[in-house]
Write a protein that holds these residues in place. Structure first.
Motif, PDB file in Angstrom:
ATOM      1  N   GLN A 124     -47.894  21.006 -50.265  1.00 32.41           N
ATOM      2  CA  GLN A 124     -46.770  20.759 -49.356  1.00 32.41           C
ATOM      3  C   GLN A 124     -45.553  21.595 -49.733  1.00 32.41           C
ATOM      4  O   GLN A 124     -44.905  22.201 -48.869  1.00 32.41           O
ATOM      5  N   SER A 125     -45.238  21.636 -51.019  1.00 30.82           N
ATOM      6  CA  SER A 125     -44.073  22.405 -51.478  1.00 30.82           C
ATOM      7  C   SER A 125     -44.262  23.892 -51.182  1.00 30.82           C
ATOM      8  O   SER A 125     -43.335  24.575 -50.726  1.00 30.82           O
ATOM      9  N   THR A 126     -45.477  24.397 -51.429  1.00 28.94           N
ATOM     10  CA  THR A 126     -45.748  25.823 -51.211  1.00 28.94           C
ATOM     11  C   THR A 126     -45.583  26.181 -49.742  1.00 28.94           C
ATOM     12  O   THR A 126     -44.942  27.179 -49.385  1.00 28.94           O
ATOM     13  N   LYS A 127     -46.147  25.333 -48.884  1.00 25.05           N
ATOM     14  CA  LYS A 127     -46.075  25.587 -47.441  1.00 25.05           C
ATOM     15  C   LYS A 127     -44.635  25.482 -46.941  1.00 25.05           C
ATOM     16  O   LYS A 127     -44.166  26.333 -46.164  1.00 25.05           O
ATOM     17  N   MET A 165     -47.860  38.991 -58.163  1.00 24.68           N
ATOM     18  CA  MET A 165     -48.446  39.164 -56.837  1.00 24.68           C
ATOM     19  C   MET A 165     -47.356  38.901 -55.798  1.00 24.68           C
ATOM     20  O   MET A 165     -46.618  37.921 -55.907  1.00 24.68           O
ATOM     21  N   VAL A 166     -47.277  39.785 -54.807  1.00 22.74           N
ATOM     22  CA  VAL A 166     -46.142  39.723 -53.877  1.00 22.74           C
ATOM     23  C   VAL A 166     -46.617  39.899 -52.434  1.00 22.74           C
ATOM     24  O   VAL A 166     -47.731  40.359 -52.183  1.00 22.74           O
ATOM     25  N   GLY A 167     -45.727  39.550 -51.502  1.00 20.48           N
ATOM     26  CA  GLY A 167     -45.960  39.877 -50.102  1.00 20.48           C
ATOM     27  C   GLY A 167     -45.685  41.357 -49.861  1.00 20.48           C
ATOM     28  O   GLY A 167     -45.406  42.116 -50.789  1.00 20.48           O
ATOM     29  N   PRO A 202     -45.916  32.933 -50.474  1.00 16.11           N
ATOM     30  CA  PRO A 202     -45.716  32.275 -51.759  1.00 16.11           C
ATOM     31  C   PRO A 202     -47.039  31.882 -52.416  1.00 16.11           C
ATOM     32  O   PRO A 202     -47.935  31.363 -51.754  1.00 16.11           O
ATOM     33  N   MET A 203     -47.143  32.189 -53.714  1.00 19.28           N
ATOM     34  CA  MET A 203     -48.264  31.758 -54.561  1.00 19.28           C
ATOM     35  C   MET A 203     -47.653  30.929 -55.676  1.00 19.28           C
ATOM     36  O   MET A 203     -46.896  31.451 -56.497  1.00 19.28           O
ATOM     37  N   HIS A 230     -51.374  28.741 -51.976  1.00 22.99           N
ATOM     38  CA  HIS A 230     -51.011  30.014 -51.342  1.00 22.99           C
ATOM     39  C   HIS A 230     -50.969  29.825 -49.823  1.00 22.99           C
ATOM     40  O   HIS A 230     -51.943  29.375 -49.227  1.00 22.99           O
ATOM     41  N   PHE A 231     -49.827  30.123 -49.237  1.00 19.44           N
ATOM     42  CA  PHE A 231     -49.683  30.119 -47.780  1.00 19.44           C
ATOM     43  C   PHE A 231     -49.006  31.423 -47.367  1.00 19.44           C
ATOM     44  O   PHE A 231     -48.127  31.912 -48.087  1.00 19.44           O
TER      45      PHE A 231
END
Length: 261
Positions: A124-127, A165-167, A202-203, A230-231
């Motif tokens: 939930q926090s990641t999303k 790891m990045v977008g 975000p990971m 991861h979302f």
């Protein structure tokens, strides 16, 4: 070199990303205890091809599959395999599509059956942090504003942010400039301009932020083997609010139906 997209190109990118979104919706129907990630991969490849797309990850720099399926402590770039998913697992499904010469890219982390409250809260926090980042993907802000929003939100909830790891930018290439970190200082980094198209992803880890690469040369996992989530959405930078080109609508329609039954 950052390529600014025209409105016409953004609509082509939207079509690619909606195909990704619909593919993730098909995956949502199949995620359950006993299914293998290789089976999910087959479903995705067939669906993408049936809808006129080409799997964006298959063969990319030698990657062997259509999906990246990362289970539990795996962060990203997991290779689909024949190991059945178990009750309580989580699996991040990252999908890319090439359609009309433009890429779509999105990811969703699924719970398999009933997951623990602790892990559900991480997801939930990641999303939620993804949307906090997206709120800052507007012209006049800077890349650091996106990363800062994601970092602050998750760290306030007691989680850690993967830094290596990045977008990234998305367009005629799957990975374009700029890189989009999930941490940073407000007001720092590249100025955001209308027409930039970014994959924000975000990971976020339950334990330490440190990661290692497995011997397969692809899979990234947490160093302490605690769960990661991861979302990812692909968004176009606009003047007043970001334009989300991908969608979780198809996934969430399926998950809502499943929870009601």
């Amino acid at each position: 070199m950052i390529y600014l997209k025209t409105d016409e190109e953004i609509e082509l990118l939207r079509a690619s990303n909606i195909l990704v979104a619909k593919t993730l919706g098909e995956i949502a129907k199949a995620v359950k205890p006993g299914v293998t990630t290789k089976k999910l991969d087959k479903i995705a490849e067939e669906f993408i091809r049936d809808n006129g797309g080409i799997p964006g990850f298959l063969g990319y720099q030698g990657f062997p599959n259509t999906l990246c399926t990362s289970v539990n402590e795996q962060v990203v770039h997991g290779i689909p395999n024949d190991i059945p998913l178990k009750e309580g697992d989580v699996v991040s499904v990252d999908c890319g599509v090439l359609l009309n010469e433009f890429y779509g890219d999105s990811a969703y982390t699924f719970g398999v059956g009933e997951i623990s409250k602790e892990v559900a809260m991480l997801l939930q926090s990641t999303k939620e942090s993804l949307y906090k980042g997206i709120e800052n993907a507007i012209a006049g802000k800077r890349l650091g504003d996106i990363g800062n929003a994601i970092q602050k939100y998750n760290e306030a909830n007691g989680y850690t942010v993967v830094r290596e790891m990045v977008g990234h930018g998305v367009g005629r290439h799957l990975h374009e400039s700029p890189e989009v970190p999930n941490y940073g200082r407000k007001g720092s980094g590249t100025l955001l301009k209308p027409g930039m198209v970014l994959a924000i992803e975000p990971m976020i880890n339950l334990g330490k932020r440190n990661i290692v690469q497995e011997n397969d040369g692809w899979t990234i996992r947490t160093i302490d083997k605690k769960v990661s989530a991861h979302f990812e959405h692909t968004v176009a930078v606009r003047k007043n609010e970001a334009d989300i080109l991908s969608s979780f609508k198809f996934v969430e329609e399926v998950l809502t139906l499943q929870s009601e039954n």
